[in-house]
Design a protein around this motif. Structure first.
Motif, PDB file in Angstrom:
ATOM      1  N   MET A 120       0.847  -1.178   0.000  1.00 39.83           N
ATOM      2  CA  MET A 120       0.000   0.000   0.000  1.00 39.83           C
ATOM      3  C   MET A 120       0.887   1.232   0.000  1.00 39.83           C
ATOM      4  O   MET A 120       1.938   1.262   0.610  1.00 39.83           O
ATOM      5  CB  MET A 120      -0.891  -0.002   1.232  1.00 39.83           C
ATOM      6  CG  MET A 120      -1.816   1.165   1.286  1.00 39.83           C
ATOM      7  SD  MET A 120      -2.959   0.913   2.658  1.00 39.83           S
ATOM      8  CE  MET A 120      -3.779   2.457   2.610  1.00 39.83           C
ATOM      9  N   ALA A 121       0.475   2.278  -0.687  1.00 42.52           N
ATOM     10  CA  ALA A 121       1.259   3.505  -0.789  1.00 42.52           C
ATOM     11  C   ALA A 121       1.368   4.163   0.576  1.00 42.52           C
ATOM     12  O   ALA A 121       0.491   4.070   1.415  1.00 42.52           O
ATOM     13  CB  ALA A 121       0.607   4.458  -1.781  1.00 42.52           C
ATOM     14  N   ASP A 122       2.489   4.847   0.812  1.00 41.30           N
ATOM     15  CA  ASP A 122       2.722   5.528   2.071  1.00 41.30           C
ATOM     16  C   ASP A 122       1.861   6.786   2.143  1.00 41.30           C
ATOM     17  O   ASP A 122       1.920   7.635   1.268  1.00 41.30           O
ATOM     18  CB  ASP A 122       4.202   5.905   2.162  1.00 41.30           C
ATOM     19  CG  ASP A 122       4.547   6.592   3.457  1.00 41.30           C
ATOM     20  OD1 ASP A 122       3.877   6.292   4.451  1.00 41.30           O
ATOM     21  OD2 ASP A 122       5.478   7.409   3.465  1.00 41.30           O
ATOM     22  N   LYS A 123       1.048   6.926   3.188  1.00 42.03           N
ATOM     23  CA  LYS A 123       0.231   8.132   3.347  1.00 42.03           C
ATOM     24  C   LYS A 123       0.918   9.027   4.373  1.00 42.03           C
ATOM     25  O   LYS A 123       0.961   8.802   5.519  1.00 42.03           O
ATOM     26  CB  LYS A 123      -1.173   7.762   3.794  1.00 42.03           C
ATOM     27  CG  LYS A 123      -2.065   8.985   3.955  1.00 42.03           C
ATOM     28  CD  LYS A 123      -3.450   8.579   4.331  1.00 42.03           C
ATOM     29  CE  LYS A 123      -4.302   9.821   4.522  1.00 42.03           C
ATOM     30  NZ  LYS A 123      -5.638   9.480   4.933  1.00 42.03           N
ATOM     31  N   LYS A 124       1.065   9.137   4.436  1.00 36.19           N
ATOM     32  CA  LYS A 124       1.702   9.913   5.493  1.00 36.19           C
ATOM     33  C   LYS A 124       1.265  11.392   5.557  1.00 36.19           C
ATOM     34  O   LYS A 124       0.116  11.531   5.285  1.00 36.19           O
ATOM     35  CB  LYS A 124       3.164   9.978   5.165  1.00 36.19           C
ATOM     36  CG  LYS A 124       3.801   8.767   5.606  1.00 36.19           C
ATOM     37  CD  LYS A 124       4.933   9.145   6.419  1.00 36.19           C
ATOM     38  CE  LYS A 124       5.492   8.218   7.264  1.00 36.19           C
ATOM     39  NZ  LYS A 124       6.508   8.367   8.035  1.00 36.19           N
ATOM     40  N   THR A 133      20.138  18.253  16.448  1.00 37.53           N
ATOM     41  CA  THR A 133      19.526  16.955  16.203  1.00 37.53           C
ATOM     42  C   THR A 133      18.196  16.822  16.937  1.00 37.53           C
ATOM     43  O   THR A 133      17.274  16.211  16.441  1.00 37.53           O
ATOM     44  CB  THR A 133      20.482  15.821  16.627  1.00 37.53           C
ATOM     45  OG1 THR A 133      21.699  16.010  15.915  1.00 37.53           O
ATOM     46  CG2 THR A 133      19.920  14.473  16.315  1.00 37.53           C
ATOM     47  N   ASN A 134      18.075  17.407  18.126  1.00 38.87           N
ATOM     48  CA  ASN A 134      16.820  17.329  18.869  1.00 38.87           C
ATOM     49  C   ASN A 134      15.900  18.488  18.507  1.00 38.87           C
ATOM     50  O   ASN A 134      15.182  19.020  19.335  1.00 38.87           O
ATOM     51  CB  ASN A 134      17.091  17.289  20.372  1.00 38.87           C
ATOM     52  CG  ASN A 134      17.821  18.534  20.846  1.00 38.87           C
ATOM     53  OD1 ASN A 134      18.211  19.383  20.055  1.00 38.87           O
ATOM     54  ND2 ASN A 134      18.023  18.624  22.152  1.00 38.87           N
ATOM     55  N   ASN A 135      15.893  18.862  17.262  1.00 37.96           N
ATOM     56  CA  ASN A 135      15.105  19.975  16.743  1.00 37.96           C
ATOM     57  C   ASN A 135      13.635  19.832  17.138  1.00 37.96           C
ATOM     58  O   ASN A 135      13.047  18.784  16.980  1.00 37.96           O
ATOM     59  CB  ASN A 135      15.244  19.981  15.219  1.00 37.96           C
ATOM     60  CG  ASN A 135      14.483  21.109  14.565  1.00 37.96           C
ATOM     61  OD1 ASN A 135      13.837  21.902  15.214  1.00 37.96           O
ATOM     62  ND2 ASN A 135      14.568  21.165  13.263  1.00 37.96           N
ATOM     63  N   PRO A 136      13.027  20.921  17.617  1.00 31.74           N
ATOM     64  CA  PRO A 136      11.613  20.874  17.971  1.00 31.74           C
ATOM     65  C   PRO A 136      10.698  20.944  16.752  1.00 31.74           C
ATOM     66  O   PRO A 136       9.485  20.920  16.895  1.00 31.74           O
ATOM     67  CB  PRO A 136      11.431  22.112  18.851  1.00 31.74           C
ATOM     68  CG  PRO A 136      12.477  23.060  18.378  1.00 31.74           C
ATOM     69  CD  PRO A 136      13.640  22.195  17.948  1.00 31.74           C
ATOM     70  N   PHE A 137      11.254  21.007  15.541  1.00 36.73           N
ATOM     71  CA  PHE A 137      10.470  21.075  14.313  1.00 36.73           C
ATOM     72  C   PHE A 137       9.644  19.805  14.201  1.00 36.73           C
ATOM     73  O   PHE A 137      10.161  18.708  14.216  1.00 36.73           O
ATOM     74  CB  PHE A 137      11.415  21.194  13.109  1.00 36.73           C
ATOM     75  CG  PHE A 137      10.709  21.460  11.806  1.00 36.73           C
ATOM     76  CD1 PHE A 137      10.705  22.729  11.266  1.00 36.73           C
ATOM     77  CD2 PHE A 137      10.061  20.450  11.112  1.00 36.73           C
ATOM     78  CE1 PHE A 137      10.078  22.993  10.065  1.00 36.73           C
ATOM     79  CE2 PHE A 137       9.424  20.701   9.917  1.00 36.73           C
ATOM     80  CZ  PHE A 137       9.436  21.980   9.392  1.00 36.73           C
ATOM     81  N   HIS A 138       8.340  19.961  14.095  1.00 33.86           N
ATOM     82  CA  HIS A 138       7.448  18.814  13.966  1.00 33.86           C
ATOM     83  C   HIS A 138       6.886  18.755  12.557  1.00 33.86           C
ATOM     84  O   HIS A 138       6.413  19.755  12.029  1.00 33.86           O
ATOM     85  CB  HIS A 138       6.300  18.895  14.979  1.00 33.86           C
ATOM     86  CG  HIS A 138       6.762  18.812  16.390  1.00 33.86           C
ATOM     87  ND1 HIS A 138       7.275  17.665  16.939  1.00 33.86           N
ATOM     88  CD2 HIS A 138       6.815  19.746  17.357  1.00 33.86           C
ATOM     89  CE1 HIS A 138       7.618  17.886  18.198  1.00 33.86           C
ATOM     90  NE2 HIS A 138       7.353  19.144  18.478  1.00 33.86           N
ATOM     91  N   ASP A 139       6.938  17.591  11.978  1.00 29.95           N
ATOM     92  CA  ASP A 139       6.385  17.393  10.649  1.00 29.95           C
ATOM     93  C   ASP A 139       4.870  17.532  10.718  1.00 29.95           C
ATOM     94  O   ASP A 139       4.232  17.013  11.640  1.00 29.95           O
ATOM     95  CB  ASP A 139       6.780  16.003  10.136  1.00 29.95           C
ATOM     96  CG  ASP A 139       6.332  15.756   8.718  1.00 29.95           C
ATOM     97  OD1 ASP A 139       6.656  16.572   7.840  1.00 29.95           O
ATOM     98  OD2 ASP A 139       5.665  14.738   8.484  1.00 29.95           O
ATOM     99  N   ALA A 140       4.286  18.233   9.741  1.00 31.76           N
ATOM    100  CA  ALA A 140       2.831  18.421   9.697  1.00 31.76           C
ATOM    101  C   ALA A 140       2.102  17.113   9.411  1.00 31.76           C
ATOM    102  O   ALA A 140       0.909  17.008   9.631  1.00 31.76           O
ATOM    103  CB  ALA A 140       2.463  19.473   8.658  1.00 31.76           C
ATOM    104  N   GLY A 141       2.832  16.133   8.905  1.00 31.95           N
ATOM    105  CA  GLY A 141       2.241  14.816   8.718  1.00 31.95           C
ATOM    106  C   GLY A 141       1.646  14.580   7.349  1.00 31.95           C
ATOM    107  O   GLY A 141       1.821  15.363   6.424  1.00 31.95           O
ATOM    108  N   ALA A 142       0.933  13.485   7.259  1.00 28.70           N
ATOM    109  CA  ALA A 142       0.365  13.012   5.999  1.00 28.70           C
ATOM    110  C   ALA A 142      -0.599  14.026   5.399  1.00 28.70           C
ATOM    111  O   ALA A 142      -1.210  14.822   6.105  1.00 28.70           O
ATOM    112  CB  ALA A 142      -0.360  11.687   6.229  1.00 28.70           C
ATOM    113  N   THR A 143      -0.700  13.966   4.093  1.00 30.20           N
ATOM    114  CA  THR A 143      -1.649  14.824   3.389  1.00 30.20           C
ATOM    115  C   THR A 143      -2.799  13.963   2.880  1.00 30.20           C
ATOM    116  O   THR A 143      -2.779  12.744   3.004  1.00 30.20           O
ATOM    117  CB  THR A 143      -0.981  15.537   2.187  1.00 30.20           C
ATOM    118  OG1 THR A 143      -0.785  14.600   1.133  1.00 30.20           O
ATOM    119  CG2 THR A 143       0.338  16.169   2.570  1.00 30.20           C
ATOM    120  N   SER A 144      -3.750  14.606   2.258  1.00 32.26           N
ATOM    121  CA  SER A 144      -4.878  13.872   1.691  1.00 32.26           C
ATOM    122  C   SER A 144      -4.502  13.182   0.383  1.00 32.26           C
ATOM    123  O   SER A 144      -5.295  12.418  -0.154  1.00 32.26           O
ATOM    124  CB  SER A 144      -6.054  14.823   1.464  1.00 32.26           C
ATOM    125  OG  SER A 144      -5.678  15.854   0.568  1.00 32.26           O
TER     126      SER A 144
END
Length: 157
Positions: free
Chosen positions: A1-5, A17-28
């Motif tokens: 299955m394709a990665d959704k992320k 390395t411990n960057n507080p940057f958080h990925d917005a996550g999967a898209t539609s």
């Protein structure tokens, strides 16, 4: 299955390395079959343009963080070069760094016609860097990750 992320590269900041940057996550929008999952982090999971009647271009700032230990080369493509601009459309993100890319909606007279019939999105691709320029790399490099961000339009009152 394709990665959704940017004019040019607007800002670069060194991130630990411990960057507080958080990925917005999967898209539609799912990756296509066989496409590799995205390994970078983005601050947005959609590109939202707040449209006005003054016909001025509308910028959105997309931050890209590279959590890997290697420099990567990115490329951003859009569904319509007539109504969007990406600055810079390709470049490099050093290990543990964040860059800002500016995505512009031209906001011209044809917006209702252009926007009503098509799903618009921006595809962000990345690959490893080997010392060549970004243009040279993308001439024949294999994509190592992809994520598509849908474009949404909010009409101001």
């Amino acid at each position: 299955m394709a990665d959704k992320k940017s004019q040019n590269q607007v800002s670069t900041s060194q991130c630990p390395t411990n960057n507080p940057f958080h990925d917005a996550g999967a898209t539609s929008l799912l990756n296509k079959t066989g496409e590799p999952p995205f390994k970078l982090s983005l601050n947005l999971n959609k590109v939202e343009f707040k449209c006005t009647d003054d016909k001025k271009p509308i910028p959105v700032h997309l931050k890209v963080f590279n959590p890997t230990n290697e420099t990567v080369c990115y490329k951003v493509r859009c569904t319509s070069a007539e109504i969007f601009r990406v600055q810079p459309p390709l470049g490099f993100v050093k290990a543990q760094e964040t860059i800002t890319i500016i995505i512009w909606y031209q906001n011209q007279d044809n917006k209702k016609e252009a926007l009503s019939n098509k799903l618009h999105y921006f595809a962000i691709y990345h690959t490893h860097s080997d010392g060549r320029t970004a243009r040279e790399l993308w001439a024949n490099s294999k994509v190592e990750g992809v994520r598509r961000l849908p474009a949404t339009f909010i009409m101001a009152n």
